[in-house]
Design a protein around this motif. Sequence first.
Motif, PDB file in Angstrom:
ATOM      1  N   VAL A   1     -15.046   6.745  -1.724  1.00 32.95           N
ATOM      2  CA  VAL A   1     -13.824   7.264  -2.347  1.00 32.95           C
ATOM      3  C   VAL A   1     -12.811   7.683  -1.278  1.00 32.95           C
ATOM      4  O   VAL A   1     -11.626   7.360  -1.376  1.00 32.95           O
ATOM      5  N   VAL A   2     -13.267   8.348  -0.230  1.00 34.01           N
ATOM      6  CA  VAL A   2     -12.368   8.777   0.848  1.00 34.01           C
ATOM      7  C   VAL A   2     -11.728   7.560   1.512  1.00 34.01           C
ATOM      8  O   VAL A   2     -10.519   7.533   1.753  1.00 34.01           O
ATOM      9  N   ARG A   3     -12.515   6.542   1.788  1.00 29.88           N
ATOM     10  CA  ARG A   3     -11.974   5.341   2.441  1.00 29.88           C
ATOM     11  C   ARG A   3     -11.006   4.595   1.538  1.00 29.88           C
ATOM     12  O   ARG A   3      -9.991   4.081   2.009  1.00 29.88           O
ATOM     13  N   LEU A   4     -11.287   4.535   0.255  1.00 28.82           N
ATOM     14  CA  LEU A   4     -10.378   3.863  -0.670  1.00 28.82           C
ATOM     15  C   LEU A   4      -9.060   4.620  -0.795  1.00 28.82           C
ATOM     16  O   LEU A   4      -7.990   4.012  -0.842  1.00 28.82           O
ATOM     17  N   ARG A   5      -9.136   5.943  -0.838  1.00 25.17           N
ATOM     18  CA  ARG A   5      -7.901   6.737  -0.893  1.00 25.17           C
ATOM     19  C   ARG A   5      -7.059   6.510   0.348  1.00 25.17           C
ATOM     20  O   ARG A   5      -5.838   6.360   0.269  1.00 25.17           O
ATOM     21  N   ALA A   6      -7.694   6.489   1.513  1.00 31.98           N
ATOM     22  CA  ALA A   6      -6.968   6.259   2.766  1.00 31.98           C
ATOM     23  C   ALA A   6      -6.321   4.878   2.765  1.00 31.98           C
ATOM     24  O   ALA A   6      -5.164   4.716   3.173  1.00 31.98           O
ATOM     25  N   ALA A   7      -7.044   3.874   2.273  1.00 30.79           N
ATOM     26  CA  ALA A   7      -6.495   2.521   2.207  1.00 30.79           C
ATOM     27  C   ALA A   7      -5.310   2.464   1.244  1.00 30.79           C
ATOM     28  O   ALA A   7      -4.301   1.811   1.528  1.00 30.79           O
ATOM     29  N   ASN A   8      -5.407   3.164   0.120  1.00 30.17           N
ATOM     30  CA  ASN A   8      -4.305   3.196  -0.843  1.00 30.17           C
ATOM     31  C   ASN A   8      -3.079   3.879  -0.252  1.00 30.17           C
ATOM     32  O   ASN A   8      -1.949   3.435  -0.464  1.00 30.17           O
ATOM     33  N   GLU A   9      -3.301   4.949   0.497  1.00 29.06           N
ATOM     34  CA  GLU A   9      -2.178   5.653   1.129  1.00 29.06           C
ATOM     35  C   GLU A   9      -1.489   4.756   2.155  1.00 29.06           C
ATOM     36  O   GLU A   9      -0.261   4.724   2.228  1.00 29.06           O
ATOM     37  N   ARG A  10      -2.282   4.010   2.939  1.00 31.91           N
ATOM     38  CA  ARG A  10      -1.682   3.090   3.915  1.00 31.91           C
ATOM     39  C   ARG A  10      -0.878   2.010   3.206  1.00 31.91           C
ATOM     40  O   ARG A  10       0.224   1.662   3.636  1.00 31.91           O
ATOM     41  N   ALA A  11      -1.409   1.494   2.112  1.00 38.80           N
ATOM     42  CA  ALA A  11      -0.703   0.456   1.363  1.00 38.80           C
ATOM     43  C   ALA A  11       0.596   0.998   0.775  1.00 38.80           C
ATOM     44  O   ALA A  11       1.622   0.304   0.784  1.00 38.80           O
TER      45      ALA A  11
END
Length: 69
Positions: free
Chosen positions: A50-60
């Motif tokens: 979940v943490v990694r997906l949130r970080a990826a979404n923020e970068r996108a």
Amino acid sequence: MDKTKPLIRVPEAASRLGVSRSHIYRLVQRGVIPVTRLGRTVLVDWEILVVRLRAANERAERRRKRERD
């Protein structure tokens, strides 16, 4: 008392995310998702995922914002 990390199997992770199992396995192969292996069973740490997906979404989101500006 020490809380244990919630490890889930790949099919459950895929179901929770609404993606295919093969997509999760591809992410595992690329090193995007860290896993724990117990014999042939592949376990995903849900909290880390979940943490990694949130970080990826923020970068996108930041990338899309820069493209709009």
